[in-house]
Enzyme design. Structure first.
Site, PDB file in Angstrom:
ATOM      1  N   ARG A  27       0.859  -0.974  -0.045  1.00 27.53           N
ATOM      2  CA  ARG A  27       0.017   0.034  -0.006  1.00 27.53           C
ATOM      3  C   ARG A  27       0.733   1.193   0.051  1.00 27.53           C
ATOM      4  NH1 ARG A  27      -5.302  -1.122   1.691  1.00 27.53           N
ATOM      5  NH2 ARG A  27      -5.609   1.128   2.178  1.00 27.53           N
ATOM      6  N   TRP A  71       2.763   5.988   1.690  1.00 26.82           N
ATOM      7  CA  TRP A  71       2.873   6.380   0.451  1.00 26.82           C
ATOM      8  C   TRP A  71       2.630   7.977   0.439  1.00 26.82           C
ATOM      9  CZ3 TRP A  71      -0.163   8.719  -3.342  1.00 26.82           C
ATOM     10  CH2 TRP A  71       0.378   8.540  -4.592  1.00 26.82           C
ATOM     11  N   ASN A  97      -4.536   6.617   7.613  1.00 23.35           N
ATOM     12  CA  ASN A  97      -4.423   6.130   5.943  1.00 23.35           C
ATOM     13  C   ASN A  97      -5.574   7.222   5.601  1.00 23.35           C
ATOM     14  OD1 ASN A  97      -4.510   5.153   3.613  1.00 23.35           O
ATOM     15  ND2 ASN A  97      -5.762   3.615   4.236  1.00 23.35           N
ATOM     16  N   GLY A  98      -5.537   7.984   4.855  1.00 23.95           N
ATOM     17  CA  GLY A  98      -6.460   9.034   3.999  1.00 23.95           C
ATOM     18  C   GLY A  98      -5.912  10.262   3.793  1.00 23.95           C
ATOM     19  N   GLU A 452      -2.607  -3.867 -21.581  1.00 22.56           N
ATOM     20  CA  GLU A 452      -1.966  -4.547 -20.210  1.00 22.56           C
ATOM     21  C   GLU A 452      -0.503  -4.938 -20.264  1.00 22.56           C
ATOM     22  OE1 GLU A 452      -3.184  -4.509 -17.288  1.00 22.56           O
ATOM     23  OE2 GLU A 452      -2.138  -6.015 -16.516  1.00 22.56           O
ATOM     24  N   LYS A 456       2.263  -3.539 -18.008  1.00 20.24           N
ATOM     25  CA  LYS A 456       3.130  -4.390 -17.085  1.00 20.24           C
ATOM     26  C   LYS A 456       4.697  -4.026 -17.307  1.00 20.24           C
ATOM     27  CE  LYS A 456       0.989  -5.525 -14.524  1.00 20.24           C
ATOM     28  NZ  LYS A 456      -0.426  -5.605 -14.574  1.00 20.24           N
ATOM     29  N   GLU A 459       5.620  -0.466 -15.567  1.00 20.73           N
ATOM     30  CA  GLU A 459       5.140  -0.399 -14.402  1.00 20.73           C
ATOM     31  C   GLU A 459       6.352  -1.136 -13.669  1.00 20.73           C
ATOM     32  OE1 GLU A 459       2.125  -2.776 -13.431  1.00 20.73           O
ATOM     33  OE2 GLU A 459       1.673  -1.767 -11.366  1.00 20.73           O
ATOM     34  N   HIS A 475      -1.061   5.479 -38.008  1.00 22.00           N
ATOM     35  CA  HIS A 475      -1.455   7.096 -38.031  1.00 22.00           C
ATOM     36  C   HIS A 475      -0.867   7.939 -37.053  1.00 22.00           C
ATOM     37  CE1 HIS A 475      -5.139   5.793 -40.048  1.00 22.00           C
ATOM     38  NE2 HIS A 475      -5.309   4.822 -39.391  1.00 22.00           N
ATOM     39  N   LYS A 574      -0.051  -0.348  -4.374  1.00 21.17           N
ATOM     40  CA  LYS A 574      -1.008  -1.442  -5.088  1.00 21.17           C
ATOM     41  C   LYS A 574      -2.214  -0.761  -4.951  1.00 21.17           C
ATOM     42  CE  LYS A 574      -1.850  -6.066  -5.433  1.00 21.17           C
ATOM     43  NZ  LYS A 574      -1.353  -6.355  -6.817  1.00 21.17           N
TER      44      LYS A 574
HETATM   45  O1  M6R Z   1      -7.724  -2.301  -6.893  1.00 18.93           O
HETATM   46  P1  M6R Z   1      -7.915  -2.144  -8.342  1.00 18.93           P
HETATM   47  O2  M6R Z   1      -8.181  -3.222  -9.061  1.00 18.93           O
HETATM   48  O3  M6R Z   1      -9.009  -1.190  -8.262  1.00 18.93           O
HETATM   49  O4  M6R Z   1      -6.506  -1.062  -8.845  1.00 18.93           O
HETATM   50  C1  M6R Z   1      -6.666  -0.340 -10.024  1.00 18.93           C
HETATM   51  C2  M6R Z   1      -5.104  -0.106 -10.405  1.00 18.93           C
HETATM   52  O5  M6R Z   1      -4.477   0.937  -9.627  1.00 18.93           O
HETATM   53  C3  M6R Z   1      -4.325  -1.506 -10.545  1.00 18.93           C
HETATM   54  O6  M6R Z   1      -5.002  -2.229 -11.460  1.00 18.93           O
HETATM   55  C4  M6R Z   1      -3.028  -0.987 -11.264  1.00 18.93           C
HETATM   56  O7  M6R Z   1      -3.068  -0.505 -12.439  1.00 18.93           O
HETATM   57  C5  M6R Z   1      -2.176  -2.126 -11.233  1.00 18.93           C
HETATM   58  N1  M6R Z   1      -1.594  -2.372  -9.959  1.00 18.93           N
HETATM   59  C6  M6R Z   1      -0.974  -2.250 -12.342  1.00 18.93           C
HETATM   60  O8  M6R Z   1      -0.324  -3.619 -12.235  1.00 18.93           O
END
Ligand code: M6R
Length: 579
Positions: A27, A71, A97-98, A452, A456, A459, A475, A574
């Protein structure tokens, strides 16, 4: 984002807190801290990740304490800004948290009253506000402060003169773990798995008073009962199990996460909801947005259901006209943008369904119905097995709408997913780990699969990657094609095979190397591309799954070749609980 954990019981709190924070590091992981109640409050904070067996932290005494992994939102990630935050006298400690949106105004007011602030965080105001109200009754002090806070919070508060924790939540998750003679609190259930399977998911507005072996929950000033639920995960699922990274372990768990989600099936309420929908809107972010797009392509072409897919982050401010069923797709169930979109759909009286991996998460509380994915705990920041379980859930919905037409494909898909785990993709990895840019292209459902794959790749390897609909590359992006810009093309049999093959030839003509993901037995494609990766020649739905696994492995091994921090890529968390 951020993760919080609390413990009060018979054990030394510090190791319990540190172990719990390690489980919550997904987190946020830029700094951490814990505080325990010994003869007074003892605090240990540090910038960076939580080291194993840190003697400074483990040495804190006391059987009651709170912890936080951060974070950063307000103030850079350093030791001073790390939680817990304290009042002026060091008698109150808070983890949060928040985001406290009105913190600047509160801070000014507190400074005028003589409070000294040490950090740049929004959280520190909570400690000073409680200090103002505290006269030995921590619960009363927290209750007096909560109405002053605007924004979102899950907080845990301790005082130096009492063995209790006061916990409160509003728009940030908080779970209690109920043990024998001990009570835990955490942002999600993963820190609790080692100690208990009995949990209580607090509701927004709940305040809980926790003491060793006792807890009381209040809402609106009145004592309330919340059900104790049993967790359906086990502690072993949160270990690396001999794999070098969680991400690789989780990629390898995908046959199971797909199979288990299909096997769990869909209950009658959800089934009815799906059957009655004449239109479906999906809201999601990141990887979950990509699974939603895959669903759109499949549902519209195979079952003729109109499907709209909206990014959670756009939806709240540019809400489209809504009709029919709204599905929120979220692994964590705590993504702020997706939650906001779901709330708007509810406000417009649309039937709502949450697809999530997290029992008790916020989306499950908002949506009318929930479809729980069976991925188990996903620790790596990159979504892999949850992506697979989301596709399982969405494909099951598709199957219901198509009267079971895909029963056979779905019940055997896990075998093909298992097969591609064994593919040798080293040539492709060698190519991608030597370049700065990679394109991923596909058509139809393979377009979001390409998106996707690109997500990946960027990321976790930090190699710049873009996912494109194969026909769009000419294009504009063609201008970027060089011998140093590989293009990963997904090209499987079907109506777009011919046009994809033409696209690949056009790319080759620009001297860009092509890595093709095609089906075993294809004799044309290997002739025209540089590297050919064969997936099993199966049903279209299964090809979507297996092609996705190949791209996950490509990103993973590229990241390893570049020595990246695979499970905790820089700047990310995450669960994205801020807008
Ligand atoms: O928990 P969620 O599925 O709502 O998260 C959405 C995105 O933050 C999440 O899918 C993010 O893009 C991935 N960790 C990327 O691998």
């Amino acid at each position: 984002m951020c993760g919080i954990v609390g413990y009060t019981g018979r054990r030394d709190a510090a190791p319990v807190l540190l172990g719990g924070l390690k489980r919550l590091e997904y987190r946020g992981y830029d700094s951490f801290g814990i505080a325990t109640v010994g003869s007074a409050i003892e605090v240990y904070k540090k910038a960076g990740r939580i080291p194993d067996g840190d003697p400074g932290a483990v040495g804190l005494v006391g059987c009651t304490g709170i912890g936080h992994t951060r974070w950063a939102t307000h103030g850079e990630p350093n030791e001073i800004n790390a939680h817990p935050h304290m009042d002026c006298e060091g008698k109150i400690a808070v983890v949060h948290n928040g985001v406290i949106e009105n913190y600047a105004e509160l801070k000014r007011h507190l400074q005028e009253r003589g409070h000294t602030f040490r950090s740049e965080t929004d959280t520190e105001v909570i400690a000073h506000l409680i200090e103002e109200k505290y006269d030995g009754d921590l619960l009363a002090a927290v209750n007096a402060v909560l109405p002053l806070l605007q924004g979102s919070y899950a907080i845990l508060v301790i005082a130096g003169d009492t063995q209790r924790i006061v916990a409160a939540r509003d728009a940030s998750p908080l779970v209690l773990g109920i043990g024998d003679d001990e009570v835990f609190a955490a942002s999600d259930m993963t820190p609790l798995l080692e100690y208990t399977e009995r949990v209580i998911f607090l509701e927004d507005g709940d305040v809980a008073d926790l003491m060793p072996g006792r807890y009381t929950i209040y809402h609106g000033g009145l004592e309330v009962e919340r059900p104790i639920e049993l967790i359906n995960w086990c502690f072993e699922d949160t270990r690396k199990g001999g794999f070098p990274h969680y991400m690789l372990k989780e990629i390898y768990e995908q046959p199971q996460s797909f199979y288990e989600t299909i096997r769990a099936g869909i209950d009658e309420h959800v089934r009815r909801m799906v059957m009655e929908a004449d239109e479906i809107t999906l809201v999601a972010c990141g990887t979950s947005y990509h699974t939603a797009l895959v669903f759109k392509y499949l549902a519209e072409s195979l079952c003729g259901i109109p499907v709209r897919v909206e990014m959670g982050s756009e939806f709240k401010y540019f809400t489209p006209p809504l009709r029919g069923l709204v599905i929120a797709v979220s692994q964590s169930g705590e993504t702020a943008d997706t939650i906001a979109a779901l709330k708007m759909a509810k406000a417009r009286n649309c039937p709502t369904l949450a697809i999530t991996n997290m029992q008790g998460s916020t989306v499950t509380r908002i949506a009318d119905e929930t479809l729980l994915m069976r991925a188990g705990p996903e620790i790596g920041v990159a979504a892999t097995k949850s992506y697979m379980a989301q596709l399982a859930a969405l494909m099951e919905i598709l199957n219901i709408r198509c009267d079971g037409e895909f029963d056979d494909a779905l019940s055997h898909a896990h075998l093909a997913i298992g097969d591609v785990l064994l593919l040798d993709i080293q040539d492709a990895v060698d190519l991608c780990s030597k370049v700065e840019h990679v394109f991923f292209v596909g058509r139809g459902p393979f377009y979001p699969v390409a998106m996707e794959g690109a997500l990946k790749m960027k990321e976790i390897s930090y190699v710049h990657a873009e996912g494109y609909a194969a026909g769009e590359l000419k294009h504009g992006p063609f201008a970027l094609l060089t011998p140093e810009t590989p293009v990963v093309a997904i090209c499987t049999p079907g109506p777009t095979y011919g046009v994809m093959a033409s696209n690949i030839k056009e790319i080759k003509a620009r001297r860009a190397p092509v890595i093709a993901v095609g089906v075993a037995g294809d004799i044309e494609l290997p002739e025209i591309v540089d590297i050919f990766i064969p997936i099993p020649n199966t049903h279209l739905l299964v090809q979507v799954l297996t092609a996705s696994v190949v791209l996950q492995l490509l990103a993973y091994h590229t990241a390893c070749a570049l020595n990246r921090d695979v499970d905790k890529p820089r700047n990310l968390a995450k669960s994205v609980t801020v807008e």
